[in-house]
Design a protein around this motif. Structure first.
Motif, PDB file in Angstrom:
ATOM      1  N   HIS A 125      -0.474  -8.400   0.337  1.00  0.00           N
ATOM      2  CA  HIS A 125      -1.675  -9.046   0.073  1.00  0.00           C
ATOM      3  C   HIS A 125      -1.420 -10.344   0.949  1.00  0.00           C
ATOM      4  O   HIS A 125      -2.622 -10.959   1.347  1.00  0.00           O
ATOM      5  N   SER A 142      -7.872  -6.523  -4.104  1.00  0.00           N
ATOM      6  CA  SER A 142      -7.479  -6.006  -5.082  1.00  0.00           C
ATOM      7  C   SER A 142      -8.453  -4.730  -5.789  1.00  0.00           C
ATOM      8  O   SER A 142      -9.670  -4.960  -5.565  1.00  0.00           O
ATOM      9  N   GLY A 143      -8.060  -3.718  -5.916  1.00  0.00           N
ATOM     10  CA  GLY A 143      -8.870  -2.392  -6.411  1.00  0.00           C
ATOM     11  C   GLY A 143      -9.375  -1.828  -5.008  1.00  0.00           C
ATOM     12  O   GLY A 143     -10.337  -0.752  -5.325  1.00  0.00           O
ATOM     13  N   GLY A 163      -7.980   0.321  -3.413  1.00  0.00           N
ATOM     14  CA  GLY A 163      -7.688   1.573  -3.146  1.00  0.00           C
ATOM     15  C   GLY A 163      -6.223   1.889  -2.545  1.00  0.00           C
ATOM     16  O   GLY A 163      -5.879   3.084  -2.110  1.00  0.00           O
ATOM     17  N   LYS A 164      -5.425   0.693  -2.121  1.00  0.00           N
ATOM     18  CA  LYS A 164      -4.141   0.948  -1.797  1.00  0.00           C
ATOM     19  C   LYS A 164      -3.144   1.637  -2.177  1.00  0.00           C
ATOM     20  O   LYS A 164      -2.542   2.523  -1.516  1.00  0.00           O
ATOM     21  N   SER A 165      -2.915   1.361  -3.647  1.00  0.00           N
ATOM     22  CA  SER A 165      -2.002   2.085  -4.169  1.00  0.00           C
ATOM     23  C   SER A 165      -2.342   3.483  -4.633  1.00  0.00           C
ATOM     24  O   SER A 165      -1.478   4.180  -4.546  1.00  0.00           O
ATOM     25  N   THR A 166      -3.592   3.658  -4.504  1.00  0.00           N
ATOM     26  CA  THR A 166      -3.877   5.072  -4.844  1.00  0.00           C
ATOM     27  C   THR A 166      -3.742   5.994  -3.395  1.00  0.00           C
ATOM     28  O   THR A 166      -3.162   7.032  -3.611  1.00  0.00           O
TER      29      THR A 166
END
Ligand SMILES: Nc1ncnc2c1ncn2[C@@H]1O[C@H](COP(=O)(O)OP(=O)(O)OP(=O)(O)O)[C@@H](O)[C@H]1O
Length: 262
Positions: free
Chosen positions: A218, A51-52, A54-57
């Motif tokens: 995930h 989590s965090g 940078g995947k969605s970014t």
């Protein structure tokens, strides 16, 4: 003498996605640290990482919602950051999106929701199944058949299970004839059986139609099961990029453990 390749052949062989030295900062938070990547037509990429990471970014850079702070992002031969609004709209017609929250209209039937995937190709809004051209109605039924839900076509979406709803969302996306599909944690809210069924459906369709998939996940076991290639992101860097058959669960899990220990 050099022979020029026909345009169609060149397009087929040029990467679907190229990242070249991409840095993304939000204020003084550097989320991606100069990453490079090439993704080729038809590949099914699992994007994994804590989590965090940078995947969605990264997915938002690909769909043009974010622009890189430095470097270049090319998607289907265009740079979203340099596209006009109209060019970006056109580019997005070639990109299918699959989200964790399926984005369906619950009070409408599966068939009506699927037909909504064709709205981008129509000049006027439509209200009700019969207002869509016959060829689109037939394609919508075909697409529901391809995701195994033709018998549920007249069922309201809010009465379908989560896995069925995600398959309706995939059938809706098929109406676009997308060349690239970006899936942001598409199975995060589903149980294990529904998750594998949704991902296998997406994999089968990608193999049949030839579209490229970039799917953040995930669940390491699912990533190993369905992808051709795994790209792992940690702290804004690609720390693993391998054909799936050359990696295994311990290697990927170590990426999450190293993050927890950091
Ligand atoms: N619009 C934004 N403004 C400021 N910071 C942002 C923005 N979007 C993302 N971030 C930051 O970027 C970092 C990476 O977030 P991102 O959502 O890309 O991670 P992720 O790998 O997708 O995580 P998860 O698996 O939990 O969804 C986080 O520190 C987040 O706070």
């Amino acid at each position: 003498m050099t022979l020029e390749k026909p345009a169609a052949e060149t397009a087929q062989h040029s990467p679907s996605i190229t990242l070249d030295g991409v840095v993304k900062r939000f204020g003084d938070n550097t989320v991606l640290h100069g990453v490079d990547l090439q993704i080729h037509p038809g590949e099914f990429i699992a994007l994994v990482g804590p989590s965090g990471a940078g995947k969605s970014t990264l997915l938002r850079l690909l769909n043009g919602s974010h622009s890189p702070t430095e470097g270049h992002v090319q998607v289907l031969g265009r740079e979203p950051a340099r596209c006009s609004r109209r060019e970006l709209r056109r580019l997005r017609t070639e990109i299918g999106f699959v989200f964790q929250q399926f984005g369906l209209v619950g009070r409408l039937t599966a068939l009506e929701n699927v037909l909504m995937g064709a709205l981008g190709s129509l000049s006027m809004p439509r209200y009700g199944i019969t207002t869509y051209p016959k060829r689109l109605r037939e394609r919508a039924v075909e697409n529901l058949e391809r995701v195994g839900l033709v018998d549920q076509r007249f069922q309201r979406c809010d009465t379908l299970s989560g896995g069925q709803q995600q398959r309706v969302a995939i059938a809706r996306m098929l109406m676009q004839d997308a060349r690239l599909v970006l899936a942001d944690e598409p199975v995060a809210s589903l149980d294990p059986a529904a998750s594998i069924s949704v991902l296998e459906t997406l994999k089968k369709l990608s193999a049949e139609d030839g579209f490229t998939v970039v799917c953040s996940l995930h669940q390491v076991d699912l990533a190993l099961e369905v992808s051709d290639r795994i790209v792992a992101v940690r702290d804004g860097q690609f720390i693993l990029d391998k054909p799936t058959h050359t990696t295994d669960e311990p290697e990927i899990r170590a990426i999450y453990q190293a993050h927890r220990g950091a």
